[in-house]
Design a protein around this motif. Structure first.
Motif, PDB file in Angstrom:
ATOM      1  N   ASP A   7       5.947  52.974 -42.153  1.00 44.05           N
ATOM      2  CA  ASP A   7       5.092  53.784 -40.653  1.00 44.05           C
ATOM      3  C   ASP A   7       5.247  54.963 -40.297  1.00 44.05           C
ATOM      4  OD1 ASP A   7       3.570  53.205 -38.104  1.00 44.05           O
ATOM      5  OD2 ASP A   7       4.330  51.025 -38.045  1.00 44.05           O
ATOM      6  N   PRO A   8       3.220  54.939 -40.706  1.00 45.69           N
ATOM      7  CA  PRO A   8       3.246  57.085 -39.942  1.00 45.69           C
ATOM      8  C   PRO A   8       3.742  56.615 -38.419  1.00 45.69           C
ATOM      9  CG  PRO A   8       0.995  55.135 -40.396  1.00 45.69           C
ATOM     10  CD  PRO A   8       1.932  54.380 -41.110  1.00 45.69           C
ATOM     11  N   THR A   9       3.389  55.575 -37.635  1.00 42.50           N
ATOM     12  CA  THR A   9       3.854  55.496 -35.884  1.00 42.50           C
ATOM     13  C   THR A   9       5.903  56.008 -35.840  1.00 42.50           C
ATOM     14  OG1 THR A   9       2.738  54.512 -35.819  1.00 42.50           O
ATOM     15  CG2 THR A   9       4.111  54.779 -33.724  1.00 42.50           C
ATOM     16  N   LEU A  10       6.230  55.336 -36.938  1.00 44.67           N
ATOM     17  CA  LEU A  10       7.785  55.233 -36.799  1.00 44.67           C
ATOM     18  C   LEU A  10       8.260  56.935 -37.242  1.00 44.67           C
ATOM     19  CD1 LEU A  10       8.882  51.806 -38.196  1.00 44.67           C
ATOM     20  CD2 LEU A  10       8.293  53.015 -36.143  1.00 44.67           C
ATOM     21  N   ASP A  11       7.947  57.046 -38.673  1.00 45.67           N
ATOM     22  CA  ASP A  11       7.741  58.671 -39.144  1.00 45.67           C
ATOM     23  C   ASP A  11       7.156  60.217 -38.469  1.00 45.67           C
ATOM     24  OD1 ASP A  11       8.729  57.491 -41.554  1.00 45.67           O
ATOM     25  OD2 ASP A  11       6.534  57.936 -42.578  1.00 45.67           O
ATOM     26  N   ALA A  12       6.602  59.747 -36.938  1.00 45.39           N
ATOM     27  CA  ALA A  12       6.308  60.714 -36.506  1.00 45.39           C
ATOM     28  C   ALA A  12       6.865  60.972 -35.328  1.00 45.39           C
ATOM     29  CB  ALA A  12       4.172  60.499 -35.773  1.00 45.39           C
ATOM     30  N   ILE A  13       7.419  59.427 -34.968  1.00 45.32           N
ATOM     31  CA  ILE A  13       8.744  59.382 -33.643  1.00 45.32           C
ATOM     32  C   ILE A  13       9.975  60.490 -34.232  1.00 45.32           C
ATOM     33  CG2 ILE A  13      10.534  58.441 -32.636  1.00 45.32           C
ATOM     34  CD1 ILE A  13       8.134  55.716 -32.562  1.00 45.32           C
ATOM     35  N   GLY A  14      10.155  60.335 -36.090  1.00 41.56           N
ATOM     36  CA  GLY A  14      11.783  60.188 -35.873  1.00 41.56           C
ATOM     37  C   GLY A  14      11.239  62.056 -36.206  1.00 41.56           C
ATOM     38  N   GLN A  15      10.476  62.388 -37.220  1.00 42.81           N
ATOM     39  CA  GLN A  15      10.023  63.843 -37.343  1.00 42.81           C
ATOM     40  C   GLN A  15       9.881  64.594 -35.860  1.00 42.81           C
ATOM     41  OE1 GLN A  15       6.111  63.682 -39.258  1.00 42.81           O
ATOM     42  NE2 GLN A  15       7.474  62.942 -41.326  1.00 42.81           N
ATOM     43  N   GLY A  16       9.205  64.034 -35.032  1.00 47.03           N
ATOM     44  CA  GLY A  16       9.218  64.700 -33.282  1.00 47.03           C
ATOM     45  C   GLY A  16      10.908  64.980 -32.905  1.00 47.03           C
ATOM     46  N   LEU A  17      11.252  64.036 -32.963  1.00 48.77           N
ATOM     47  CA  LEU A  17      13.168  63.976 -32.801  1.00 48.77           C
ATOM     48  C   LEU A  17      14.188  64.898 -33.424  1.00 48.77           C
ATOM     49  CD1 LEU A  17      13.793  59.815 -31.886  1.00 48.77           C
ATOM     50  CD2 LEU A  17      13.390  61.824 -30.415  1.00 48.77           C
ATOM     51  N   ALA A  18      13.789  65.119 -34.860  1.00 50.19           N
ATOM     52  CA  ALA A  18      14.529  65.335 -35.890  1.00 50.19           C
ATOM     53  C   ALA A  18      13.947  66.974 -35.404  1.00 50.19           C
ATOM     54  CB  ALA A  18      14.085  65.991 -36.953  1.00 50.19           C
ATOM     55  N   ALA A  19      12.692  67.799 -34.834  1.00 47.65           N
ATOM     56  CA  ALA A  19      12.324  69.233 -34.530  1.00 47.65           C
ATOM     57  C   ALA A  19      13.231  69.517 -32.926  1.00 47.65           C
ATOM     58  CB  ALA A  19      10.472  68.502 -34.173  1.00 47.65           C
ATOM     59  N   GLN A  20      13.425  68.630 -32.328  1.00 53.55           N
ATOM     60  CA  GLN A  20      14.692  69.554 -31.285  1.00 53.55           C
ATOM     61  C   GLN A  20      16.029  68.732 -31.538  1.00 53.55           C
ATOM     62  OE1 GLN A  20      11.951  68.055 -27.642  1.00 53.55           O
ATOM     63  NE2 GLN A  20      11.568  66.000 -28.671  1.00 53.55           N
ATOM     64  N   GLU A  21      16.270  69.720 -32.795  1.00 53.90           N
ATOM     65  CA  GLU A  21      18.296  68.725 -33.688  1.00 53.90           C
ATOM     66  C   GLU A  21      18.393  69.897 -32.605  1.00 53.90           C
ATOM     67  OE1 GLU A  21      21.387  67.231 -35.682  1.00 53.90           O
ATOM     68  OE2 GLU A  21      19.270  66.954 -34.776  1.00 53.90           O
ATOM     69  N   ALA A  22      17.742  71.352 -32.908  1.00 50.71           N
ATOM     70  CA  ALA A  22      19.216  72.302 -32.235  1.00 50.71           C
ATOM     71  C   ALA A  22      18.944  72.923 -30.530  1.00 50.71           C
ATOM     72  CB  ALA A  22      17.947  73.488 -32.866  1.00 50.71           C
TER      73      ALA A  22
END
Length: 472
Positions: A7-22
């Motif tokens: 699901d592209p929506t789920l991928d987008a949520i995950g990618q957005g969170l991963a970008a803020q790991e730092a």
């Protein structure tokens, strides 16, 4: 499940969170300021996702994260875990938290997520949090510990992971009264304990913190007097290599030892000189480190009266020669010896490079010091893991025979030196471990509630074991 993964929506949520790991990692250390907390950052992100998506999408995202947890960033897992809590999906919340703990056993949000899931709390508040609101820890007003990273903490970094400053920063405001130091004191006084581990702090896990007194004045966040107790743990040098904390022998070269000697003379000795208690060491061995032998020599040659020194050692070099060489007579208040085994064959695995016969001889020496009153306290320590948990009862007997006052048990930790998979195989204290039930059977023994045992971070497990066995 396969549709959820794609699901592209789920991928987008995950990618957005991963970008803020730092950002999350910085806020674990309060590096973005004393009021920017990692847990609140994750909670805010969870709130934003919750506000922008349906319950169906949220449930699908939690399932997506569980299915792919091994390849996701910690922040993605934690936010998904918070969403799972809100949906009362306790199993998913705990699974996501345990994945993070396997990578970083000091992640406070992951620990709290697991506890909340196990208590069926759809917020992070647990029985421990309610208890803490009634308690007051005095360590941030009285203690400090140096670490091998150069960081300074109020206590063990497994108990309170946020550093208050750096060793090489001059002046009291460099660490003792820094903004982070004052924020940690604030969290204790307010009863939220935002920066403390509910798992690893023995005073929290063992329910040993004193109750707040309603009429007691609130102490200031800035403490003018230096620490009463100093724990020196900034050199990992040791004469053996134990798999519970390292993968190889560590011994600093002479040049690095000289550098640390200089830091001690310039930044630490002025603070240490006024301390009533000085512990050496929680990081390596006081006798196996050239730097710590230098410090011990300075401490005992300074003319200070009274037994100020606490020694935490593997015991292999803790003998009469060391007492003579370092002038330790009537200078040592307590000796804690990390052993981790009751049998020679187990000792050879968990204390690589050690000799059980040498240890036994030195334990007799220390036991005799204790019997004569030449030291105040003698204790044996045991890190509980899959390779040794079946020897815990025998270890209590070994300590008694050695003349020790008692034993201290503590949970295994991953200091980042082993893979998450290897840690999970050894972490017998985790309910997920296939032999965990056998550990609970052992902990139901009456020996573990005797005055000779300090259960430390194992207290909740002992209580659970005794409830299951009908001994409470």
């Amino acid at each position: 499940m396969s549709e959820a993964r794609q699901d592209p929506t789920l991928d987008a949520i995950g990618q957005g969170l991963a970008a803020q790991e730092a950002i999350y990692l910085r806020r674990q250390r309060l590096a973005d300021g004393p009021h920017a907390h990692a847990a609140q950052f994750a909670a805010d992100l969870a709130g934003q996702i919750r506000a922008g998506h349906s319950d169906t999408v949220l449930a699908a995202f939690v399932n997506w994260a569980v299915a792919r947890k091994a390849g996701l960033k910690n922040l993605v897992l934690l936010v998904a875990g918070l969403l799972a809590l809100g949906q009362r999906d306790w199993g998913s919340a705990e699974a996501l938290g345990r994945e993070v703990v396997g990578r970083d056993h000091h992640d406070l949000l992951a620990q709290r997520l697991i506890d909340a899931a196990r208590e069926r709390s759809d917020t992070l508040e647990t029985e421990t949090d309610r208890w803490l609101k009634t308690r007051l820890c005095r360590a941030p007003f009285r203690e400090m510990e140096s670490r091998t990273t150069g960081d300074v903490h109020f206590c063990c970094s497994a108990w309170q992971p946020v550093p208050i400053g750096r060793l090489d920063t001059p002046g009291a405001d460099g660490f003792w009264n820094s903004e982070r130091a004052q924020e940690i004191r604030r969290s204790v006084l307010d009863g939220d304990y935002s920066h403390c581990s509910r798992w690893h702090c023995p005073s929290i896990a063992g329910r040993r913190l004193p109750e707040r007194k309603p009429d007691e004045p609130r102490p200031p966040l800035r403490v003018e007097e230096g620490p009463e107790r100093v724990i020196l743990s900034h050199d990992r040098s040791c004469n053996i290599s134990c798999p519970s904390c390292r993968t190889e022998l560590i011994n600093l070269p002479h040049k690095e030892t000289e550098r640390l000697n200089g830091i001690f003379e310039k930044h630490l000795q002025p603070i240490v000189s006024g301390a009533k208690s000085i512990k050496v060491t929680g990081s390596g061995d006081p006798f196996g480190s050239r730097h710590f032998r230098h410090i011990l020599g300075r401490l005992t040659s300074g003319g200070a009266e009274g037994r100020r020194i606490q020694l935490h050692t593997n015991g292999l070099l803790a003998n009469e020669r060391a007492w003579n060489d370092l002038n330790l007579w009537d200078q040592v208040s307590s000796v804690w010896v990390s052993v981790d085994a009751a049998r020679a064959e187990t000792y050879s695995v968990l204390r690589r490079g050690g000799n059980f016969d040498t240890l036994t001889k030195n334990l007799r020496f220390l036991g005799e010091l204790n019997r004569r009153g030449a030291i105040d306290t003698f204790r044996l320590d045991f890190v509980v893991q899959q390779a040794n948990f079946q020897e815990m009862s025998d270890f209590v007997d070994l300590a008694r025979d050695a003349g020790a006052d008692g034993v201290y048990f503590l949970r295994l930790r991953n200091w980042g030196h082993v893979t998450p998979a290897d840690f999970r195989r050894q972490d017998i204290c985790s309910p997920d471990h296939p032999e965990h039930a056998q550990l609970l059977d052992i902990l139901a023994d009456d020996r573990f509630v005797s005055g000779a045992v300090q259960p430390g971070s194992l207290t909740p497990l002992i209580n659970e074991a005794r409830r299951r066995a009908g001994r409470v």
